[in-house]
Design an enzyme around this catalytic site. Structure first.
Site, mmCIF file in Angstrom:
data_model
loop_
_atom_site.group_PDB
_atom_site.id
_atom_site.type_symbol
_atom_site.label_atom_id
_atom_site.label_comp_id
_atom_site.label_asym_id
_atom_site.label_seq_id
_atom_site.Cartn_x
_atom_site.Cartn_y
_atom_site.Cartn_z
ATOM 1 N N CYS A 1 0.707 -1.215 0.029
ATOM 2 C CA CYS A 1 -0.143 0.004 -0.085
ATOM 3 C C CYS A 1 0.594 1.278 0.078
ATOM 4 C CB CYS A 1 -1.036 -0.214 1.228
ATOM 5 S SG CYS A 1 -2.388 1.075 1.273
ATOM 6 N N HIS A 2 0.889 2.036 1.103
ATOM 7 C CA HIS A 2 1.496 3.150 1.158
ATOM 8 C C HIS A 2 3.069 3.042 1.738
ATOM 9 C CE1 HIS A 2 -2.569 4.975 0.836
ATOM 10 N NE2 HIS A 2 -1.854 5.974 0.722
#
Length: 188
Positions: free
Chosen positions: A112-113
């Site tokens: 994800c991030h």
């Protein structure tokens, strides 16, 4: 089912981690027999989030970032969430931990991030990767070859896009650890 009884995995996170991106890989690794250690800025409980909007579960870290000796671990798993990697990339020791794992060619898995932390550590140039859509420009600007796939394995580096990709992410981590442990036993 994999038997990772000899595997030692480090996860680093702080407040704002995406709940499923920490708990699901952690549980899959524990179920496979791995020893999983969670490190954070402090050893106070850290708060997860669900879809970056509502409070999720909290968990108490095992040790602080400053107490991490990367020689004690075979792999590093970086959960996402917006707040978690954004705070972690400002922690000098967190960036050093990523740099040490990558420098030692150990498994590093980010979802994800979390690749923001890899950008901060300056370890993505020339690597094939994926991430949450809003992080992709940062990866490209740092020299990564960015693709839109559920999981990307480039040597020791494993990346995924989002919580929906967790099953593929977990499988890639476990397979990489199995391969690593098999290589180590052949070298012994």
């Amino acid at each position: 089912m994999a038997d990772l009884a000899q595997a030692r995995v480090l996860m680093i996170a702080t407040d704002g981690f995406e709940q499923d991106e920490l708990f699901k890989p952690r549980q899959a690794l524990l179920d496979a027999g791995a020893k999983v250690t969670l490190a954070s800025i402090k050893t106070d409980p850290i708060q997860g989030v669900i879809n970056d909007s509502e409070k999720g579960q909290s968990i108490t870290p095992d040790l602080t970032l400053d107490d991490v000796d990367t020689d004690d671990f075979d792999a590093l798993v970086l959960p996402g969430g917006v707040g978690n990697p954004d705070k972690m990339r400002l922690q000098e020791r967190a960036v050093e931990i990523v740099t040490e794992f990558m420098g030692d060619d150990k498994i590093v898995a980010a979802i994800c991030h979390a690749p923001w932390l890899l950008v901060e550590a300056d370890v993505v140039d020339g690597r094939r990767m994926t991430s949450w859509p809003s992080v992709r420009t940062d990866l490209e600007n740092a020299g990564a070859d960015v693709v839109d796939e559920e999981v990307v394995v480039d040597g020791n580096l494993i990346t995924s896009r989002k919580p929906d990709d967790i099953p593929a992410f977990n499988t890639a981590i476990i397979e990489a650890l199995e391969e690593e442990l098999a290589d180590e036993s052949e070298d012994a």
